[in-house]
Structures are given as structure tokens and as C-alpha cells.
Design a protein around this motif. Structure first.
Motif, PDB file in Angstrom:
ATOM      1  N   ALA A 155       2.905 -10.596   7.526  1.00 53.40           N
ATOM      2  CA  ALA A 155       1.935 -11.537   8.111  1.00 53.40           C
ATOM      3  C   ALA A 155       1.210 -10.899   9.288  1.00 53.40           C
ATOM      4  O   ALA A 155       0.023 -11.172   9.521  1.00 53.40           O
ATOM      5  N   ALA A 156       1.906 -10.036  10.005  1.00 49.29           N
ATOM      6  CA  ALA A 156       1.320  -9.426  11.201  1.00 49.29           C
ATOM      7  C   ALA A 156       0.431  -8.226  10.892  1.00 49.29           C
ATOM      8  O   ALA A 156      -0.213  -7.695  11.800  1.00 49.29           O
ATOM      9  N   SER A 157       0.392  -7.802   9.621  1.00 53.45           N
ATOM     10  CA  SER A 157      -0.353  -6.578   9.294  1.00 53.45           C
ATOM     11  C   SER A 157      -1.229  -6.768   8.057  1.00 53.45           C
ATOM     12  O   SER A 157      -0.808  -6.456   6.935  1.00 53.45           O
ATOM     13  N   PRO A 158      -2.449  -7.275   8.227  1.00 54.37           N
ATOM     14  CA  PRO A 158      -3.360  -7.437   7.081  1.00 54.37           C
ATOM     15  C   PRO A 158      -3.621  -6.124   6.345  1.00 54.37           C
ATOM     16  O   PRO A 158      -3.736  -6.118   5.112  1.00 54.37           O
ATOM     17  N   GLY A 159      -3.701  -5.018   7.087  1.00 54.27           N
ATOM     18  CA  GLY A 159      -3.948  -3.733   6.445  1.00 54.27           C
ATOM     19  C   GLY A 159      -2.820  -3.330   5.520  1.00 54.27           C
ATOM     20  O   GLY A 159      -3.059  -2.824   4.409  1.00 54.27           O
ATOM     21  N   THR A 160      -1.580  -3.560   5.956  1.00 51.98           N
ATOM     22  CA  THR A 160      -0.424  -3.248   5.114  1.00 51.98           C
ATOM     23  C   THR A 160      -0.416  -4.122   3.874  1.00 51.98           C
ATOM     24  O   THR A 160      -0.144  -3.646   2.767  1.00 51.98           O
ATOM     25  N   ARG A 161      -0.732  -5.406   4.039  1.00 50.93           N
ATOM     26  CA  ARG A 161      -0.779  -6.304   2.879  1.00 50.93           C
ATOM     27  C   ARG A 161      -1.798  -5.800   1.863  1.00 50.93           C
ATOM     28  O   ARG A 161      -1.522  -5.757   0.652  1.00 50.93           O
ATOM     29  N   ALA A 162      -2.959  -5.425   2.324  1.00 48.61           N
ATOM     30  CA  ALA A 162      -4.008  -4.947   1.412  1.00 48.61           C
ATOM     31  C   ALA A 162      -3.580  -3.653   0.726  1.00 48.61           C
ATOM     32  O   ALA A 162      -3.790  -3.481  -0.484  1.00 48.61           O
ATOM     33  N   GLU A 163      -2.946  -2.764   1.479  1.00 48.91           N
ATOM     34  CA  GLU A 163      -2.499  -1.488   0.921  1.00 48.91           C
ATOM     35  C   GLU A 163      -1.427  -1.702  -0.136  1.00 48.91           C
ATOM     36  O   GLU A 163      -1.477  -1.118  -1.218  1.00 48.91           O
ATOM     37  N   TYR A 164      -0.451  -2.546   0.173  1.00 52.25           N
ATOM     38  CA  TYR A 164       0.615  -2.847  -0.795  1.00 52.25           C
ATOM     39  C   TYR A 164       0.040  -3.529  -2.040  1.00 52.25           C
ATOM     40  O   TYR A 164       0.467  -3.258  -3.166  1.00 52.25           O
ATOM     41  N   GLY A 165      -0.915  -4.434  -1.835  1.00 55.05           N
ATOM     42  CA  GLY A 165      -1.518  -5.136  -2.965  1.00 55.05           C
ATOM     43  C   GLY A 165      -2.225  -4.191  -3.912  1.00 55.05           C
ATOM     44  O   GLY A 165      -2.081  -4.287  -5.135  1.00 55.05           O
ATOM     45  N   ARG A 166      -2.990  -3.252  -3.357  1.00 56.06           N
ATOM     46  CA  ARG A 166      -3.689  -2.271  -4.203  1.00 56.06           C
ATOM     47  C   ARG A 166      -2.706  -1.378  -4.947  1.00 56.06           C
ATOM     48  O   ARG A 166      -2.878  -1.102  -6.141  1.00 56.06           O
TER      49      ARG A 166
ATOM     50  N   HIS B 133       9.700   0.035  -2.357  1.00 52.29           N
ATOM     51  CA  HIS B 133       9.850  -0.417  -0.973  1.00 52.29           C
ATOM     52  C   HIS B 133       8.986   0.410  -0.029  1.00 52.29           C
ATOM     53  O   HIS B 133       9.035   1.638  -0.012  1.00 52.29           O
ATOM     54  N   GLY B 134       8.170  -0.283   0.766  1.00 55.86           N
ATOM     55  CA  GLY B 134       7.304   0.387   1.702  1.00 55.86           C
ATOM     56  C   GLY B 134       6.010   0.884   1.105  1.00 55.86           C
ATOM     57  O   GLY B 134       5.198   1.505   1.803  1.00 55.86           O
ATOM     58  N   ARG B 135       5.787   0.579  -0.181  1.00 55.77           N
ATOM     59  CA  ARG B 135       4.532   0.986  -0.816  1.00 55.77           C
ATOM     60  C   ARG B 135       3.864  -0.165  -1.547  1.00 55.77           C
ATOM     61  O   ARG B 135       2.653  -0.340  -1.469  1.00 55.77           O
ATOM     62  N   THR B 136       4.638  -0.970  -2.296  1.00 55.30           N
ATOM     63  CA  THR B 136       4.077  -2.132  -2.986  1.00 55.30           C
ATOM     64  C   THR B 136       4.657  -3.441  -2.465  1.00 55.30           C
ATOM     65  O   THR B 136       4.224  -4.518  -2.852  1.00 55.30           O
ATOM     66  N   GLY B 137       5.668  -3.350  -1.620  1.00 55.07           N
ATOM     67  CA  GLY B 137       6.309  -4.536  -1.088  1.00 55.07           C
ATOM     68  C   GLY B 137       7.527  -4.160  -0.286  1.00 55.07           C
ATOM     69  O   GLY B 137       7.734  -2.986   0.049  1.00 55.07           O
ATOM     70  N   LEU B 138       8.350  -5.151   0.009  1.00 53.19           N
ATOM     71  CA  LEU B 138       9.548  -4.940   0.806  1.00 53.19           C
ATOM     72  C   LEU B 138      10.767  -5.517   0.082  1.00 53.19           C
ATOM     73  O   LEU B 138      10.724  -6.663  -0.394  1.00 53.19           O
TER      74      LEU B 138
END
Length: 373
Positions: free
Chosen positions: A328-339, A305-310
Motif C-alpha cells: 500500500a505504501a509503494s505504488p511503484g512496487t505494486r505496478a512493477e509486481y503487477g507487470r 517473492h519480491g518480484r510478482t508479489g509477497l
């Protein structure tokens, strides 16, 4: 080793039990062992042409109201097939009906058995009939209690089994095909087809059945700038199409086609609260996609939680909607979690998990030998 895999489901079925049984059989063959699969009969007589080993099919009937699930009928083929294979060990995959017969046959033949717990049958009983949980646990205790070892796919499942009086439980997760499921398959053409207005793609992949609670995604569908994609089939499909009129329903998808869809999502949302593991979460992570999942069962082990997803409270549509909206509001967070998600599953290959399973087999065989001595 000569291993008989008695499984409640096997391809062409598409579910966790069938997939895990197939991967187990493939790995055993690759490692020079000799598996045999015993599974319920299916309508497609040519279904086993591409199986990695011999398959014995036992007569079965479709489950009323859920024809995608078939239940094996009483048959002497189980014991006869195990004896004819000259098995060293019996592997029971998600044992309940056919697996119980496999356990009985193994006991009569004096063979060790490893039971793999995969399905929250008590949760299913609660969902479908509103009762019967104690009956389901009695059945599970009977089968797993007779096995030399039970393998649980997650820490939550392990605790649940032990809390209900099942002993000799060890942890064994599931592998993921990190070659098939990978971020590089993200497809701009597919994304334009699914979201012609450039919407954020949020996807669910899995069976469409009451216990999966896909209806919880109604709020996600209503988010501005979001397109919901639903992949899978099952008895709840007509009701879900009515409840989610703006979603794109793609039906059952498998193999490389499914991998391309996974990689093309922006967020993966899982809603089922009864997952003992949840392979689709792991496949989404391998695809570099951030995950929203209930804080229950298998996802507790998979999602950081808070690193790869919620992780959200199970059964809470507002929490699901809020988590998706935040991503949806944070593309940077999505990319970070995805990596981070991709990095977290890269070592969880089926080869690694298959070798771990063989290690369990060998330990059980050594324990049997020590007792006999």
C-alpha cells in the motif's frame, strides 16, 4: 481419443475441480477428441445446456453444513457410461468418492486411468474435524495407487504425494484465461463504487469456508486508507461478515464480471494454507495485480517473492497485514509486481496446458500398449 472425465464437481459449481474439468473437456473437443463428463447431479437441471460435450449426472446429496458441495451416491451409471462411451482412457478429476468408482470401473474394463490430484483432503480433514488425516491419505493412496499416472498441480503437491507413498506422479499445472483476465479491464467507475473515498482496494476471491482462513484479513481491513473486498460465498459467510464489518462482500461473481473486479484491485490477498495450486492467484497475476499469499502449497510455484508479489508465513495475520501495508505504501512496487506477474503467466494458456495433458494421455496409452505387447 475417446476420454471419460469422472469429476467430483462440474459447473454450475464454482471451484477449482469444476473449472479444470470444464477447461479439459473444452480443449479435448477443440483438438478433435471425444470427451464425456460424469459428475454429481445438481439442482439446476438445465446446467449442462452449455457444456462442451455430453454430461452424465450421477445421483448426489449436498454435504451436510456445506450445501454448495454435493457428494455422489453409489450408482451403476458410472461403469455403464464409461462402457457405452467406448472410452480409450479415463480421466479422474480430484478423485475421492465418485472418482474412486470411476477408477474401479476403469480397472474392470481394462482401461488406463489418469488421476488429477487437486484437493488437499488431509488438510480439509484437519480443518473440519481435527483428525482423519491418515484416513484421507489411505483413501488417496487407494485411488491414485491404482491409476496409471497421477498428475500433481504443483511441486509442493508432488512432494506431498510422494512422501505419502503415491508413485507414478508427474507435474501438470493449470492454465489461465489471459484474454478474459487482463489489466485493461481496470474500471474506474467500479473503483469509485467500492472505494468512494479513493481507498486502496485489497481483494480476496474464493470460497468462504473455514480452510480458506479469510478471517486472517481482519488486520488488513483495519489499515488506514484500505478497503477490503471479498468475492465469493460459502458456509463461513455469516461469521466473516461479523468479523470483517467494514469489508465489501460482493457474493459469487463469475466470467467477465469477475475479471473486471480482479483488474480493478490494487492488491490481491489469498489466505488459505491448503491450496494444491490456487487458480485465483494466477488470475490476479493475469490481471496485472500484485499478490500476497501464504508460503505453502501452490502459491510457492506461482508467486516469485519480491518480484510478482509477497509470500508470508501461513496462518500469520500480522504477516498478511504487514505485506499489504508494504505494498500500500509503494505504488511503484505494486505496478512493477503487477507487470511482472502478467508477463509470468502469459504463456500459461489453457491451450498450452491442455496440449500438455494430452501428451500425458498419449504416454500412458503407449505404456499400456508396450506392457500388453
Amino acid at each position: 481419443m475417446r476420454v471419460v472425465i469422472v469429476t467430483e464437481s462440474f459447473p454450475p459449481d464454482v471451484n477449482g475441480v469444476a473449472h479444470c474439468a470444464l477447461q479439459t473437456a473444452r480443449h479435448l473437443v477443440r483438438r478433435g477428441h471425444t470427451p464425456l463428463v460424469i459428475a454429481p447431479a445438481v439442482a439446476d437441471q438445465a446446467a449442462d445446456a452449455d457444456a462442451p460435450c455430453a454430461v452424465v449426472r450421477v445421483p448426489s446429496l449436498p454435504l451436510p453444513g456445506y450445501p454448495q458441495v454435493r457428494v455422489a451416491l453409489p450408482s451403476r451409471r458410472v461403469a455403464a457410461a464409461i462402457a457405452a462411451h467406448r472410452a480409450d482412457l479415463v480421466h479422474l478429476a480430484g478423485p475421492f468418492v465418485l472418482g474412486a468408482r470411476g477408477m474401479t470401473a476403469a480397472a474392470r474394463l481394462g482401461l488406463p486411468a489418469v488421476a488429477v490430484y487437486q484437493t488437499d483432503l488431509a488438510g480439509y480433514a484437519r480443518t473440519y474435524v481435527g483428525t482423519g488425516e491418515s484416513t484421507a491419505w489411505r483413501r488417496l493412496r487407494t485411488v491414485h495407487g491404482a491409476a496409471d499416472r497421477t498428475l500433481a498441480p504443483s511441486t509442493a503437491a508432488l512432494r506431498d504425494l510422494e512422501a505419502h507413498g503415491i508413485g507414478r506422479v508427474r507435474l501438470w499445472g493449470r492454465g489461465v484465461d489471459t484474454v478474459r483476465f487482463r489489466p485493461e479491464l481496470r474500471d474506474s467507475e467500479l473503483r469509485r463504487e467500492l472505494a468512494p473515498g479513493g481507498e486502496l482496494l485489497v481483494g480476496y476471491v474464493g470460497r468462504l469456508a473455514p480452510e480458506k482462513r479469510v478471517d486472517l484479513l481482519a488486520g488488513v481491513q483495519a489499515l488506514p486508507g484500505v478497503r477490503l473486498v471479498v468475492v465469493g460465498d460459502g458456509p463461513s459467510e455469516p461469521a466473516l461478515r461479523a468479523a470483517l464489518p467494514d469489508a465489501r462482500f460482493l457474493g459469487r461473481r463469475t466470467g467477465d464480471d469477475l475479471a473486471r473486479i480482479f483488474a480493478s484491485l490494487d492488491v490481491f490477498a489469498h489466505t488459505g494454507p491448503y491450496e494444491t495450486f490456487c487458480q485465483t492467484v494466477q488470475e490476479a497475476m493475469a490481471s496485472g495485480v500484485p499478490v500476497v499469499a501464504p508460503a505453502a502449497g501452490g502459491p510457492l510455484d506461482l508467486v516469485d517473492h519480491g518480484r510478482t508479489g509477497l509470500l508470508v508465513p501461513p496462518g500469520d495475520p500480522d504477516a498478511v497485514r504487514g505485506a499489504v501495508a508494504a505494498l500500500a505504501a509503494s505504488p511503484g512496487t505494486r505496478a512493477e509486481y503487477g507487470r511482472a506477474g502478467r508477463a509470468g503467466v502469459e504463456a500459461r494458456t489453457w491451450a498450452a496446458l491442455g496440449d500438455e495433458l494430452i501428451g500425458h494421455y498419449l504416454e500412458v496409452l503407449r505404456e499400456r500398449t508396450a506392457v500388453a505387447a
